[in-house]
Design an enzyme around this catalytic site. Structure first.
Site, PDB file in Angstrom:
ATOM      1  N   SER A   1       0.725  -1.031  -0.044  1.00  0.00           N
ATOM      2  CA  SER A   1      -0.091  -0.138   0.135  1.00  0.00           C
ATOM      3  C   SER A   1       0.932   1.313   0.006  1.00  0.00           C
ATOM      4  O   SER A   1       1.766   1.377  -0.788  1.00  0.00           O
ATOM      5  CB  SER A   1      -1.022  -0.095   0.988  1.00  0.00           C
ATOM      6  OG  SER A   1      -1.901   0.888   0.944  1.00  0.00           O
TER       7      SER A   1
ATOM      8  N   HIS B   1      -4.757  -5.173  -1.748  1.00  0.00           N
ATOM      9  CA  HIS B   1      -5.882  -4.974  -0.627  1.00  0.00           C
ATOM     10  C   HIS B   1      -6.958  -6.306  -0.867  1.00  0.00           C
ATOM     11  O   HIS B   1      -8.334  -5.742  -1.265  1.00  0.00           O
ATOM     12  CB  HIS B   1      -6.411  -3.602  -0.665  1.00  0.00           C
ATOM     13  CG  HIS B   1      -5.338  -2.757  -0.500  1.00  0.00           C
ATOM     14  ND1 HIS B   1      -4.590  -2.275  -1.182  1.00  0.00           N
ATOM     15  CD2 HIS B   1      -5.364  -1.703   0.765  1.00  0.00           C
ATOM     16  CE1 HIS B   1      -3.759  -1.266  -0.869  1.00  0.00           C
ATOM     17  NE2 HIS B   1      -4.198  -1.139   0.363  1.00  0.00           N
TER      18      HIS B   1
ATOM     19  N   GLU C   1      -1.651  -2.166  -8.187  1.00  0.00           N
ATOM     20  CA  GLU C   1      -2.956  -2.691  -7.342  1.00  0.00           C
ATOM     21  C   GLU C   1      -3.245  -1.213  -6.834  1.00  0.00           C
ATOM     22  O   GLU C   1      -2.457  -0.515  -6.665  1.00  0.00           O
ATOM     23  CB  GLU C   1      -2.591  -3.836  -6.264  1.00  0.00           C
ATOM     24  CG  GLU C   1      -1.821  -3.336  -5.257  1.00  0.00           C
ATOM     25  CD  GLU C   1      -2.150  -2.668  -4.088  1.00  0.00           C
ATOM     26  OE1 GLU C   1      -3.417  -3.000  -3.843  1.00  0.00           O
ATOM     27  OE2 GLU C   1      -1.414  -1.822  -3.531  1.00  0.00           O
TER      28      GLU C   1
END
Length: 306
Positions: free
Chosen positions: A109, A277, A207
């Site tokens: 992330s 995620h 992502e």
């Protein structure tokens, strides 16, 4: 690229919070999992601090990162969570010190900015994987995600196939190169900085979470205009969750957005990878050699430790 040494049972690993404040209850709940791997845990001195939307000041967060890399007793570093803030640290990090003290570094992330910076400035393989507060400490953290932590204890080639999760071919071909990337918005954030993502002859992993199709479109447009899509040898499309339109009533479906940018690249582009995620979340090393094949529908990734 330098691979970190593998972990062994009895090793001590450090926990840092280089982005937003972690959920301390979830963090506490995650520690038994690390103990079950045979690891001892040292919590960074500033992990419980807060400074608005940051887990402490920039200086405090950098100090924790530096302390964990410098300490020879610490064999690996796990990030508690993401959120926001790692790009603020990049210019203050001692990359020569990290190069002299290579060790496992794990997160995803917002940690993407640190992955990219460390790989570019310190030539160190890092790991894109579930974090303690954000993932491991939650009740639904699953066995398949847990299993991928074993790659830290022995070198292993990992082959992600259509049987791992259903994969879709957007563009055909076979290509190899170092696997790089991570969170799409953070990759775009790196462009124009000394820590800019380098995709030349590399397999690019992307992502994201919580971004509507028009926002993902804008991110991919920036990567295209910056030459990052053309330079890549192939594209690995990880998980894109919570993408339902909220602001824009009229939309383009996300898979169509992907086709706009990837279908005519004349290089392998596959989507459907459970990396990001999501659960399960298959952790992968970044900076290692990998091969992406559309006909066989697989991504083969070299070991991340030595």
């Amino acid at each position: 690229m330098q691979k970190p040494k593998r972990l062994q049972k009895g090793d001590t690993v450090g926990v840092i919070a280089p982005a937003s404040p972690p959920d301390l209850t979830n963090l506490s709940n995650a520690l038994p999992f690390l103990h079950s791997l045979g690891l001892n845990v040292m919590i960074g001195p500033n992990v419980k601090r807060t400074y608005g939307y940051l887990a402490g000041t920039d200086r405090e967060r950098v100090n924790d990162l530096h302390q964990m890399f410098r300490d020879p007793a610490i064999k690996g570093i796990f990030c508690a969570g993401g959120g926001y803030g790692t790009s603020r640290l990049a210019a203050s990090i001692d990359y020569n010190m990290i190069r002299r003290n290579p060790k496992v570094f794990w997160g995803y992330s917002d940690i993407t900015f640190l992955h990219t910076a460390i790989q570019r400035q310190a030539d160190l393989v890092t790991f894109h994987g579930p974090m303690l507060s954000s993932d491991v400490g939650k009740p639904d953290f699953d066995d398949r995600s847990k299993q991928r932590f074993t790659q830290l204890f022995h070198p292993e080639t990992f082959t992600y196939t259509n049987e791992t999760s259903p994969l879709q071919v957007i563009s055909r071909g076979t290509a190899s190169g170092r696997l790089v990337g991570g969170n799409l918005s953070l990759l775009v954030n790196s462009i124009g900085s000394p820590y800019e993502i380098d995709t030349k002859n590399r397999l690019l992993l992307i992502e994201d979470v919580g971004e509507e199709p028009y926002r993902i479109d804008s991110f991919l447009s920036q990567l295209k205009l910056a030459g990052k899509l053309d330079e890549a040898s192939g594209i690995v499309v990880g998980d894109f969750s919570e993408t339902e339109p909220k602001k824009k009533k009229e939309t383009i479906e996300l898979q169509e957005v992907f086709r706009h940018y990837f279908a005519d690249l004349q290089k392998p582009v596959l989507s459907g990878f459970r990396i990001g995620h999501c659960l399960p979340h298959y952790a992968v090393p970044l900076g290692v050699e990998a091969e992406l094949c559309s006909s066989g529908k697989y991504l083969r990734i070299a070991a991340g430790v030595q």
